[in-house]
Write an enzyme that holds these catalytic residues in place. Structure first.
Site, PDB file in Angstrom:
ATOM      1  CE1 TYR A 244      11.319  46.070  21.805  1.00 18.35           C
ATOM      2  CE2 TYR A 244      12.456  44.523  20.367  1.00 18.35           C
ATOM      3  CZ  TYR A 244      11.510  44.780  21.343  1.00 18.35           C
ATOM      4  OH  TYR A 244      10.770  43.755  21.859  1.00 18.35           O
TER       5      TYR A 244
ATOM      6  N   GLY B  16      21.392  44.822   8.416  1.00 16.98           N
ATOM      7  CA  GLY B  16      21.370  44.353   9.798  1.00 16.98           C
ATOM      8  C   GLY B  16      20.569  43.097  10.043  1.00 16.98           C
ATOM      9  CG  ASP B  17      16.816  41.752   8.410  1.00 19.23           C
ATOM     10  OD1 ASP B  17      16.656  42.173   9.564  1.00 19.23           O
ATOM     11  OD2 ASP B  17      15.943  41.808   7.534  1.00 19.23           O
TER      12      ASP B  17
END
Length: 324
Positions: free
Chosen positions: A139, A284-285
């Site tokens: 994204y 990935g946060d």
């Protein structure tokens, strides 16, 4: 002005469309309605059901559009990793078709809904426009590719463009007649409306991903901005489109709020318990993500007036209840 709004049946696009009409502009909305609802398009705007990939049918020299607000695109980071080609098509290829149509029609103003996902893991906090761009999901990569394309096109033409990068948009816009425009995503992935589902009894508990981050309360810190404040910044950007320049602005709070702060605000605003289920971290946060909006305040004259978390949650709750 005569303005084209892509994705004008979506959350932010619909609010910007409303404000443009209120300001006296002529607005045409293009939206394929694959994930949005035609009922969101404000009265006074013309709706054309079409894909942005085919925008050249509408954005013609004869139509004489003065500018474009580009919101159309897919926004789910998780989906973008599972179906990357879908996102490259809807976010990047469609935007290139829009840039081509604008060039052919000599339309010289573009305001693009970019994203802070362009930055990826933060190299500084609060994030400024000069931070390194290194998206960690498809994204963000698709949006950053469009930003790169816009930069090169403005350098080679008289196009003036502004990209807005923001994190979590929330709340609801109140129209002059008391009606509201708010979040109506399907499927829903955003924290506040998901938590309101729990308050309303539609979900058993709110899932909170990780409580062991290096933050004051152990939960992730994220930026939240009221949708009306955000929309007003986009209108300010219309006059900030300078021929031959691509300007990028972050829109954020400057400090952010933790997930537990948001949960507690929802409890206080709604007066209802909000059971929380702690689950493992998502890969990935980052621990914290929030942006500085100093440049937008200085160069666009943007002054947000709805920065209170309780105001943001309160408007979201009022809209949620209005939908039954």
């Amino acid at each position: 002005m005569k303005l084209l709004v892509t994705g004008g049946a979506g959350y932010v696009g619909a609010v910007v469309t409303r404000l443009l009409i209120d300001a006296g502009h002529e607005v045409v909305v293009i939206d394929d309605l694959s994930r949005n609802d035609a009922a969101q398009v404000p009265d006074g705007a013309e709706l054309i059901t079409e894909r942005v990939q085919d925008v050249a049918k509408i954005l013609t020299p004869q139509a004489r559009f003065d500018g474009v607000f580009h919101f159309a695109g897919l926004i789910s980071a998780g989906e973008s990793m599972a179906e990357p080609l879908l996102h490259w098509d809807n976010n990047t290829r469609a935007s290139l078709a829009l840039l081509t149509a604008m060039h052919d029609a000599d339309c010289r103003r573009l305001i693009f809904s970019s994203t802070a996902a362009c930055y990826g893991e933060p190299s500084e906090l609060p994030l400024t426009e000069g931070a390194q761009t290194n998206p960690v999901n498809t994204y963000g990569a698709t949006k950053l590719a469009v930003d790169h394309a816009i930069t090169t096109v403005t350098r080679a033409s008289k196009l003036g463009a502004v990209s807005m990068r923001y994190f979590n948009v929330a709340g609801a816009h109140v129209n002059a007649d008391g009606s509201m425009i708010g979040e109506r995503h399907d499927p829903e992935t955003h924290l506040i409306p998901l938590a309101l589902d729990v308050v309303a009894g539609k979900r058993a508990a709110f899932r909170l991903f990780g409580d062991d981050y290096p933050t004051p309360d152990g939960t992730c810190i994220r930026d939240y901005i009221h949708v009306t404040d955000l929309a007003e910044a986009h209108l300010n950007a219309l006059d900030g489109c300078l021929p031959g320049e691509h300007r990028i602005f972050n829109l954020g709070s400057g400090t952010g709020f933790s997930n537990l702060q948001v949960v507690e605000a929802i409890r206080e605003v709604t007066g209802h318990p909000l059971p929380v289920e702690i689950t493992p971290r998502r890969p990935g946060d980052p621990a914290a993500l929030y942006a500085s909006s100093d440049r937008a305040r200085t160069e666009l004259g943007w002054t947000p007036s709805r920065e209170s978390l309780h105001r943001i949650v309160g408007d979201a709750w009022t809209f949620y209840q209005s939908r039954g």
